[in-house]
Enzyme design. Structure first.
Site, PDB file in Angstrom:
ATOM      1  N   GLY A 113       0.805  -1.211   0.000  1.00  0.00           N
ATOM      2  CA  GLY A 113       0.000   0.000   0.000  1.00  0.00           C
ATOM      3  C   GLY A 113       0.836   1.258   0.000  1.00  0.00           C
ATOM      4  O   GLY A 113       2.070   1.219  -0.060  1.00  0.00           O
ATOM      5  N   ASP A 114       0.143   2.385   0.092  1.00  0.00           N
ATOM      6  CA  ASP A 114       0.742   3.713   0.054  1.00  0.00           C
ATOM      7  C   ASP A 114       0.222   4.479   1.259  1.00  0.00           C
ATOM      8  O   ASP A 114      -0.974   4.748   1.370  1.00  0.00           O
ATOM      9  CB  ASP A 114       0.324   4.404  -1.247  1.00  0.00           C
ATOM     10  CG  ASP A 114       0.857   5.825  -1.378  1.00  0.00           C
ATOM     11  OD1 ASP A 114       1.458   6.335  -0.401  1.00  0.00           O
ATOM     12  OD2 ASP A 114       0.670   6.432  -2.448  1.00  0.00           O
ATOM     13  N   PHE A 115       1.125   4.854   2.188  1.00  0.00           N
ATOM     14  CA  PHE A 115       0.648   5.487   3.418  1.00  0.00           C
ATOM     15  C   PHE A 115       0.151   6.919   3.213  1.00  0.00           C
ATOM     16  O   PHE A 115      -0.310   7.559   4.144  1.00  0.00           O
ATOM     17  CB  PHE A 115       1.668   5.423   4.549  1.00  0.00           C
ATOM     18  CG  PHE A 115       3.071   5.859   4.240  1.00  0.00           C
ATOM     19  CD1 PHE A 115       3.352   7.003   3.503  1.00  0.00           C
ATOM     20  CD2 PHE A 115       4.145   5.130   4.740  1.00  0.00           C
ATOM     21  CE1 PHE A 115       4.640   7.417   3.251  1.00  0.00           C
ATOM     22  CE2 PHE A 115       5.459   5.538   4.497  1.00  0.00           C
ATOM     23  CZ  PHE A 115       5.704   6.691   3.754  1.00  0.00           C
ATOM     24  N   HIS A 139      10.853  12.099   8.791  1.00  0.00           N
ATOM     25  CA  HIS A 139      11.916  13.066   8.449  1.00  0.00           C
ATOM     26  C   HIS A 139      12.221  13.111   6.954  1.00  0.00           C
ATOM     27  O   HIS A 139      12.959  13.987   6.501  1.00  0.00           O
ATOM     28  CB  HIS A 139      13.183  12.796   9.273  1.00  0.00           C
ATOM     29  CG  HIS A 139      14.024  11.672   8.757  1.00  0.00           C
ATOM     30  ND1 HIS A 139      15.390  11.628   8.936  1.00  0.00           N
ATOM     31  CD2 HIS A 139      13.711  10.527   8.082  1.00  0.00           C
ATOM     32  CE1 HIS A 139      15.885  10.529   8.395  1.00  0.00           C
ATOM     33  NE2 HIS A 139      14.897   9.846   7.877  1.00  0.00           N
TER      34      HIS A 139
END
Length: 334
Positions: free
Chosen positions: A223-225, A243
């Site tokens: 997935g893609d956060f 960061h």
């Protein structure tokens, strides 16, 4: 009182020492000395180096604590120098290589251009760092070894210093091979993990977990956060992730995580936390690397982390110091 000029000269000397360190690693002086002391001539023969020039570099390395003079013209490794031997636990050889590689040095050498234009000179020339690394297998290997050597102590710090007794499920978001997750699982037999990553990363992560004997305790989710993360778990770990992004993108990630959390869930950030004043700190120097190589990435102070969390509907609830100047930041729903 320190002379004003001494401040500037000390910074300049750091560049000269780094050049010597880079030469020592490139010539693999530590690797040749690992079995015992050698004369300059003997070491030069093994390194393929000019003896007189090598002697000057070794003299400088000895003054920095990397070598010890056994007798005139004969050197041995110190404990610090032994960290430059490749392939041994705790080795920092890849850290030196990754931070002195000509391609990556471009970002630091052109920091003024980055500051002038507000965009990373490195990214403008080479593209996003991780995309560039995918085109250079040798540099990618060095960089991954560097990240592994850096993440190891932090992973063990998280596993040994944070209380996971009330956590049954831990989601590692963007965790790469899952070093921190693996350390937490080994230290907490009751814990089950989820490794959430991009699709091309998961095969390597699965192989790593299998090698660590943890495959049956980890679920792998692609997935893609920036869009969505698995919902309803006890804790969400973001290890050196925030960061990498500017405030807008970092806030987006944290809001997505907050939406997936239950009201009694928690977020665990592993980050360097800078002091809010002018106190010297390792992270402020690391931040120059972030500025040069990533552009949008940055290290943040305690108040800046708190503001990011607050904007995402989270509240900073505790901090735990970790190795390598890092901190584990715990946050809960506000």
């Amino acid at each position: 009182m320190t002379e004003p000029s001494t401040v500037v000269w000390d910074i300049l000397r750091g560049g000269w020492r780094l050049a010597a360190l880079s030469a020592i690693v490139e010539l693999d002086c530590a690797g040749h000395l690992k079995d015992g002391p050698l004369t300059v001539d003997e070491l030069a023969g093994r390194c393929g180096a000019h003896p007189g020039s090598l002697a000057r570099v070794l003299r400088t390395g000895a003054s920095c604590g990397l070598f010890a003079t056994v007798s005139p013209g004969t050197y041995a490794l110190t404990d610090a120098g032994a960290l430059l031997v490749g392939g041994v636990p705790g080795s920092l050889r890849s850290a030196v290589q990754a931070n002195t590689a000509p391609t990556l040095s471009y970002g630091m050498d052109n920091l003024a251009t980055t500051v002038r234009q507000g965009r990373s000179a490195f990214v403008e020339k080479y593209g996003v760092l991780y995309d560039h690394l995918s085109t250079d297998p040798e540099l990618n290997g060095v960089f991954n070894d560097f990240m592994t050597s850096r993440s190891g102590p932090m992973a063990e710090g998280v596993a040994g210093r944070y209380d996971f007794s009330q956590v049954k499920t831990l989601v590692d978001l963007g965790g790469g091979r899952g070093h921190i997750l693996a350390a937490a699982l080994r230290a907490n037999p009751h814990l089950r993990g989820v490794l959430f990553e991009l699709g091309h990363v998961l095969p390597d992560a699965r192989a790593a977990m299998e090698g660590w004997g943890l495959l049956d305790r980890v679920d792998f989710v692609e997935g893609d956060f920036f869009r969505a993360v698995p919902a309803g778990y006890d804790a969400y770990l973001l290890g050196s992730v925030i960061h990498n992004w500017d405030d807008e993108d970092a806030s987006t990630i944290l809001r997505v995580v907050r939406e997936a959390m239950s009201d009694d869930g928690r977020v665990l950030l592993v980050e360097i936390v800078l002091p809010d004043d002018d106190t010297p700190h390792f992270g402020k120097e690391i931040d120059m690397r972030m500025l040069g190589l990533f552009g949008q990435g940055r290290e943040r102070s305690g108040s800046e982390h708190a503001a990011l969390l607050e904007g995402a509907g989270l509240r900073l609830s505790g901090t735990t110091p970790l190795p390598f100047h890092a901190t584990l930041i715990e946050a809960v729903p506000a």
